[in-house]
Design a protein around this motif. Sequence first.
Motif, PDB file in Angstrom:
ATOM      1  N   TYR A  66       0.824  -1.206   0.000  1.00 16.01           N
ATOM      2  CA  TYR A  66       0.000   0.000   0.000  1.00 16.01           C
ATOM      3  C   TYR A  66       0.865   1.266   0.000  1.00 16.01           C
ATOM      4  O   TYR A  66       0.524   2.258  -0.661  1.00 16.01           O
ATOM      5  N   MET A  67       1.981   1.243   0.745  1.00 13.20           N
ATOM      6  CA  MET A  67       2.884   2.398   0.757  1.00 13.20           C
ATOM      7  C   MET A  67       3.445   2.655  -0.639  1.00 13.20           C
ATOM      8  O   MET A  67       3.518   3.802  -1.104  1.00 13.20           O
ATOM      9  N   ILE A  68       3.829   1.588  -1.321  1.00 13.74           N
ATOM     10  CA  ILE A  68       4.377   1.725  -2.669  1.00 13.74           C
ATOM     11  C   ILE A  68       3.317   2.232  -3.635  1.00 13.74           C
ATOM     12  O   ILE A  68       3.574   3.119  -4.462  1.00 13.74           O
ATOM     13  N   GLU A  69       2.096   1.675  -3.528  1.00 13.00           N
ATOM     14  CA  GLU A  69       1.001   2.134  -4.384  1.00 13.00           C
ATOM     15  C   GLU A  69       0.672   3.596  -4.120  1.00 13.00           C
ATOM     16  O   GLU A  69       0.185   4.309  -5.000  1.00 13.00           O
ATOM     17  N   GLY A  70       0.936   4.058  -2.891  1.00 13.01           N
ATOM     18  CA  GLY A  70       0.688   5.449  -2.549  1.00 13.01           C
ATOM     19  C   GLY A  70       1.771   6.402  -3.009  1.00 13.01           C
ATOM     20  O   GLY A  70       1.669   7.614  -2.803  1.00 13.01           O
TER      21      GLY A  70
END
Length: 430
Positions: A66-70
Motif C-alpha cells: 500500500y505504501m508503494i502504491e501510494g
Amino acid sequence: MDLVAALLFTLTIMLVVSRYVDEVAAALAGVTALILLTDYTPEEAFNFVEWNVIAILLGMWIIAGYMIEGGFTEATIRLVSRKAGTYRKFLLYMALLSGFISMFIDNVLVILLVGSLTVAAAKKAGGNPVLAILLVGFSANFMGTALLMGDLPPQLLHTIAGAEFLDFIWTRGKPSSFPLLTATFLLTLGAFYILFIRREPNSRLDDTGLSGDSINRRGLLIISLTFFTMTVIAMALRPLLGLPLGFITMAGASLLALTVEVLRRLGLAGMVEFENALKHVEWRALLFYAALFSLVGGLESEGIIEEIARLLVGSISSDPAIAYTVMYWSVGLLSLVIEHDALLLTFLYIVKDAASLAGIDPWNIYWGMAWSATLASNATTAAAPALYVAVAMADREGHRVRALEFLKYSLTFAFTSLIIHYVITLIVWI
C-alpha cells in the motif's frame, strides 16, 4: 534413515545454491522427498514451519504494498535525486536509501524499485552502471537484519532466540543490531567510496527523468504510513500486549486493507484495490521460507541436529570470545557461497541444542551468526537472492556483469563489512 535425511537435505541445498533449477521448486521437492523416503511425516513437516514468521513477512509486505502504491518510493527517490546534486553523492544517497528501506521492505523488492533509476543515472553521468546497481544490491541486502521486520534472519532470531523488537536497538545494556550494523554500513560505504566510487565521474546530475513516475495518491500514502507506524509501535510493545508478532502485523495489514476498501467504496480519490497491494507480496519467498523450515525440521526430527550439536559443545562452551569468533567466522565463511537464510536457520537450531547440552547462554552467538551470515552473503549471487536480481537487472539493461568484475566489488564489500563488524562487536559485546 538418518543418513538418507542428511543426504536429501544436502542435495536439496546444493540444488538451491547452484540455481540449476528454481530454488523454490528444489526446496519443495526436497521436503517431498524427505516425507516419502524417511519416517518424516506430512504433519511434522507442516508443524515445523514457523507460521508466525510467515505471517510477519506477509503482513509487512501487504502494508509495504500500500505504501508503494501510494507513491512512497517515487516521493523518496524524487527527494534523493534533487538533493544529491553530483553523481558520486547520488550513489551514496542511493546506497543509504536502499539500505534503510530494506529494514522494512524485502531487499529484492527494493532493488526492483530503485535499480532501474540507478542504472539510468549512471548512464547520464557516464559512470559504471554495473558498480551502481551492485552497490544498490549490496546495500539492500546489508541492512535487512538491522530491525525485526526487514528480512528472515531477524525473524529467526525472534522465533528461535526470543529477540523482541527493541532488542534490535538496545539489549542487555548494550547497543544492538540497528546501531551496530548502521555503524558498520557507514564505515563500509566509506571504504567502498575510497576504493571505487571516487573514481566515478562527479558531474552535476540533472534529476530530469530520474525522479520516478508521478502518482497523485497522497491520501493513500498518508493512510498507509499511519498504519505502518502503528504496526511498528505495536511490535515494539509486543511483550506488553502478549500477542504474537505475526498476529500484530497481519492485524495491521488487514485493518489497513479494510480502511482503504471502505474509502475506495466511498469514492475517495487515490484509493486502490486490495489486489494492487498483493502484487508486491513475494509469494515465492514465502513458499521458499516455509520449505526451508520443513527441511530443517526433517533434520531435527531424525536427530541429526542434536548429533551435530554434540560435536559443537566443546567449541561454544569455551571462552566467550573464542566461541563468538569460531561461530561468527564459521557461519560467515560458509555464507559466502551458501544461501544464508537456509544456513542460518540450520545453525541456529544446532547452537540452540549445543547450548542446552553445555548449559550456557548462546545469546551472543545467535546474534553473531545472524550478522555474519547477512554480511557474508554479499559475496556471491548463490548466497543472496537480492544480488542475483541485481545482476539480472544489469544484464537486461544491456550491461553484462563479468565474473571478475562482480567478485572485485562483492568480495571487497563482504569482507570489509565482516571485519569491521567483527571488531566492533568484539569490543562492544564480548
